[in-house]
Design a protein around this motif. Structure first.
Motif, PDB file in Angstrom:
ATOM      1  N   MET A 158       0.833  -1.197   0.000  1.00 17.28           N
ATOM      2  CA  MET A 158       0.000   0.000   0.000  1.00 17.28           C
ATOM      3  C   MET A 158       0.871   1.252   0.000  1.00 17.28           C
ATOM      4  N   PHE A 159       0.281   2.316  -0.516  1.00 18.37           N
ATOM      5  CA  PHE A 159       0.970   3.606  -0.590  1.00 18.37           C
ATOM      6  C   PHE A 159       0.040   4.694  -0.044  1.00 18.37           C
ATOM      7  N   ALA A 160       0.658   5.730   0.512  1.00 21.31           N
ATOM      8  CA  ALA A 160      -0.098   6.863   1.032  1.00 21.31           C
ATOM      9  C   ALA A 160       0.341   8.121   0.297  1.00 21.31           C
ATOM     10  N   ALA A 161      -0.617   8.945  -0.083  1.00 23.90           N
ATOM     11  CA  ALA A 161      -0.340  10.239  -0.696  1.00 23.90           C
ATOM     12  C   ALA A 161      -0.766  11.321   0.297  1.00 23.90           C
ATOM     13  N   MET A 162       0.185  12.175   0.685  1.00 25.45           N
ATOM     14  CA  MET A 162      -0.086  13.270   1.616  1.00 25.45           C
ATOM     15  C   MET A 162      -0.123  14.555   0.800  1.00 25.45           C
ATOM     16  N   LEU A 163      -1.293  15.178   0.746  1.00 29.78           N
ATOM     17  CA  LEU A 163      -1.528  16.321  -0.135  1.00 29.78           C
ATOM     18  C   LEU A 163      -1.919  17.535   0.700  1.00 29.78           C
ATOM     19  N   LEU A 164      -1.271  18.659   0.408  1.00 27.46           N
ATOM     20  CA  LEU A 164      -1.631  19.930   1.035  1.00 27.46           C
ATOM     21  C   LEU A 164      -2.371  20.763  -0.012  1.00 27.46           C
ATOM     22  N   PRO A 165      -3.704  20.791  -0.001  1.00 33.37           N
ATOM     23  CA  PRO A 165      -4.445  21.549  -1.017  1.00 33.37           C
ATOM     24  C   PRO A 165      -4.182  23.047  -0.861  1.00 33.37           C
ATOM     25  N   ASN A 166      -4.218  23.752  -1.989  1.00 35.37           N
ATOM     26  CA  ASN A 166      -3.901  25.184  -1.995  1.00 35.37           C
ATOM     27  C   ASN A 166      -2.587  25.437  -1.247  1.00 35.37           C
ATOM     28  N   PHE A 167      -1.565  24.742  -1.694  1.00 35.37           N
ATOM     29  CA  PHE A 167      -0.293  24.723  -0.964  1.00 35.37           C
ATOM     30  C   PHE A 167       0.293  26.118  -0.802  1.00 35.37           C
ATOM     31  N   ARG A 168       0.329  26.897  -1.881  1.00 37.23           N
ATOM     32  CA  ARG A 168       0.941  28.228  -1.803  1.00 37.23           C
ATOM     33  C   ARG A 168       0.142  29.160  -0.901  1.00 37.23           C
ATOM     34  N   LEU A 169      -1.175  29.008  -0.910  1.00 44.45           N
ATOM     35  CA  LEU A 169      -2.002  29.817  -0.019  1.00 44.45           C
ATOM     36  C   LEU A 169      -1.818  29.385   1.428  1.00 44.45           C
ATOM     37  N   GLN A 170      -1.735  28.092   1.665  1.00 44.53           N
ATOM     38  CA  GLN A 170      -1.515  27.606   3.019  1.00 44.53           C
ATOM     39  C   GLN A 170      -0.186  28.107   3.583  1.00 44.53           C
ATOM     40  N   ALA A 171       0.867  28.073   2.753  1.00 43.45           N
ATOM     41  CA  ALA A 171       2.174  28.537   3.226  1.00 43.45           C
ATOM     42  C   ALA A 171       2.127  30.011   3.596  1.00 43.45           C
ATOM     43  N   ALA A 172       1.400  30.811   2.809  1.00 49.16           N
ATOM     44  CA  ALA A 172       1.328  32.240   3.095  1.00 49.16           C
ATOM     45  C   ALA A 172       0.487  32.536   4.334  1.00 49.16           C
ATOM     46  N   LEU A 173      -0.519  31.686   4.640  1.00 42.63           N
ATOM     47  CA  LEU A 173      -1.418  31.922   5.771  1.00 42.63           C
ATOM     48  C   LEU A 173      -1.003  31.202   7.038  1.00 42.63           C
ATOM     49  N   ARG A 174       0.128  30.518   7.010  1.00 42.95           N
ATOM     50  CA  ARG A 174       0.480  29.635   8.123  1.00 42.95           C
ATOM     51  C   ARG A 174       0.583  30.376   9.453  1.00 42.95           C
ATOM     52  N   PHE A 175       1.093  31.596   9.448  1.00 43.17           N
ATOM     53  CA  PHE A 175       1.211  32.378  10.673  1.00 43.17           C
ATOM     54  C   PHE A 175       0.311  33.618  10.633  1.00 43.17           C
ATOM     55  N   ARG A 176      -0.746  33.538   9.839  1.00 45.38           N
ATOM     56  CA  ARG A 176      -1.734  34.621   9.780  1.00 45.38           C
ATOM     57  C   ARG A 176      -3.104  34.037  10.125  1.00 45.38           C
ATOM     58  N   GLU A 177      -3.272  33.693  11.373  1.00 48.21           N
ATOM     59  CA  GLU A 177      -4.510  33.054  11.819  1.00 48.21           C
ATOM     60  C   GLU A 177      -5.726  33.939  11.581  1.00 48.21           C
ATOM     61  N   GLU A 178      -5.567  35.249  11.694  1.00 46.60           N
ATOM     62  CA  GLU A 178      -6.695  36.156  11.577  1.00 46.60           C
ATOM     63  C   GLU A 178      -7.280  36.184  10.164  1.00 46.60           C
TER      64      GLU A 178
END
Length: 519
Positions: free
Chosen positions: A1-21
């Protein structure tokens, strides 16, 4: 078996990572270097307002005036990708960095066969690092990726045929010409495609159609291009405006350390050294490295170290960016001897040194190291190395230790009698009497190659009563630079030891021998 770990909207997530508001507000990310491409990714709130990727910024703002536009941050994307790969290595050493925000993990050697629970733990681990993930598990990498795209947030493919039958053909990203032909035939789903004979499909549409059929049937197998993630623990943030106070920096540093401590814990490491970098408005940068006296992953201890430095920091320009890098180390496990004890709190000791450095200057606090020279004050300060000192380092008792020189400031004038260039006697305020032995001359410049400095010489002398002194001569003038002991002082007896060839400091490599040097 294989697992795929996907971060959707990756570039947006990276930019919002420390912008909780901003997480619940309409937000879009764009690339300033490629303005013609329009918006790269948009949040769910922005999409509900009619904003789509590819729109220009004016078009997006016309549809949603409340839209917040963020610039793409490649350093933050690299940090998010590194965090993704670190989590993947927790579950398997065989991982593939398939694409940005997406990695594939081989689970063939995993002892845990409860696939839904395993996928849930992957999502939880990434959520703790402020990353929203979708995890799919399937018999091959392609099926795992398709499962990750449809996971909410996890999906395990137990029956590939049933899972693939209702998927649209464009999910496999076929060539546009082939997709157009299939749609003309009325084939829109993978189940419809696999109902056609593979051989006849290849005869009519070529080998590309045959490969598409195999993928639609879930029969594609490929080896993973394995990678070993670099142990690089970095958090980066780019301010939208210039920062002229320390409070926003401390707020972000605390969040950085929370995230970095989790990442270190995931790979079984602790912080051995930290490097703080502040990008300045004039294009320069302020960089400062901190050695953690006792390697640890305790956030409070690490935060105190950087906080102590920032308390007294004064910069000529405002900060526009922040980066914190941690060099990992293994936790210390030392077995001390019977009568040997460590510092009670090494990290508190390091914090005290940081406060001293803020008061007197970083260049005045450290470990004293003697230079291989006879130059007066031939010493230098090195930053404490703490845990970098190995257990095999020589102890103070094993080193040849000379007598400490007590310098007179200013040096005392003296009259010296010479017979055939040999020192015979001396008369001064401190030293008086016949000279029993002498060692010298030494060049006060410290360099034998500096021929123009012969005018300044130094001598070590021993008087008849055993007292040791340091003399200096410049031309015809003699001065007493200092004494190795002062006869007649309370509790101080004349030294009867042999004349030392050079004064050596006790164990200059010992990081606990730290002090303030004042010249």
């Amino acid at each position: 078996m294989f697992a795929a770990m996907l971060l959707p909207n990756f570039r947006l997530q990276a930019a919002l990572r420390f912008r909780e508001e901003l997480r619940e507000r309409p937000v879009a990310v764009s690339d300033e270097d490629e303005a013609k491409t329009g918006l790269l990714e948009v949040s769910a709130a922005a999409e509900a307002m009619g904003v789509r990727p590819g729109l220009s910024s004016p078009q997006a703002l016309a549809r949603c005036p409340q839209l917040t536009l963020l610039s793409r941050s490649r350093p933050q994307e690299r940090t998010a990708q590194a965090a993704l790969l670190e989590i993947a290595t927790v579950f398997s050493p065989a991982i593939e960095a398939t694409a940005d925000g997406y990695c594939t993990v081989s689970l063939q050697a995993s002892r845990d066969k409860d696939w839904p629970a395993l996928a849930g733990r992957m999502v939880e681990a990434l959520t703790a690092l402020r990353l929203s993930a979708q995890v799919g598990i399937g018999p091959n990498p392609d099926l795992a990726f398709l499962a990750a795209r449809h996971a909410r947030p996890t999906l395990v493919v137990q029956s590939p045929g049933a899972f693939l039958a209702n998927l649209a053909i464009h999910e496999l990203d076929p060539p546009p010409e082939l997709l157009a032909v299939l749609q003309d035939w009325g084939i829109h789903y993978l189940g419809q495609l696999t109902s056609l004979p593979r051989g006849e499909l290849m005869d009519r549409l070529g080998p590309e159609a045959a490969r598409l059929w195999e993928r639609a049937a879930g029969r594609t197998e490929r080896p993973l291009r394995l990678v070993r993630p670099a142990e690089e623990f970095v958090e980066t943030y780019e301010f939208e405006h210039e920062i002229d106070t320390v409070e926003p920096v401390l707020f972000l540093l605390r969040r950085f350390l929370d995230q970095l401590a989790l990442r270190l814990e995931n790979v079984g490491r602790v912080a051995g050294r930290m490097t703080l970098t502040l990008a300045l408005a004039n294009g320069g940068a302020h960089e400062r490295s901190f050695t953690v006296p006792s390697p640890t992953a305790a956030v409070d201890a690490l935060f105190r170290i950087v906080h102590t430095h920032l308390e007294g920091l004064r910069l000529e320009h405002c900060a526009i960016g922040l980066q914190l890098r941690i060099e990992p180390a293994y936790a210390e496990r030392q077995q001390f001897q019977l009568f040997e004890s460590p510092l009670r709190d090494p990290n508190r000791f390091g914090e005290t040194l940081g406060r001293l450095a803020a008061l007197v200057g970083q260049e005045r606090v450290g470990v004293v190291e003697a230079l291989d020279t006879h130059k007066p004050g031939g010493l230098r300060l090195q930053p404490p190395r703490f845990h970098e000192i190995t257990r095999d380092a020589p102890l103070a008792d094993d080193l040849a230790v000379g007598l400490p020189l007590r310098r007179y400031r200013p040096a005392l004038p003296a009259q010296v009698r010479l017979v055939r260039h040999r020192l015979v006697s001396i008369v001064s305020v401190k030293a008086r009497g016949a000279i029993r032995d002498s060692l010298g001359p030494f060049r006060a410049s410290g360099g034998w190659w500096e021929s123009d400095r012969w005018a300044t010489e130094e001598w070590d002398i021993v008087l008849e009563n055993g007292a040791l002194y340091r003399l200096a001569r410049a031309g015809n003038e003699w001065r007493v630079e200092g004494s190795y002991n002062e006869p007649g002082a309370a509790g101080d007896e004349p030294c009867r030891a042999d004349l030392p060839s050079i004064v050596r400091l006790p164990n200059p490599g010992n990081p606990q021998c730290v002090g303030i040097w004042d010249q």
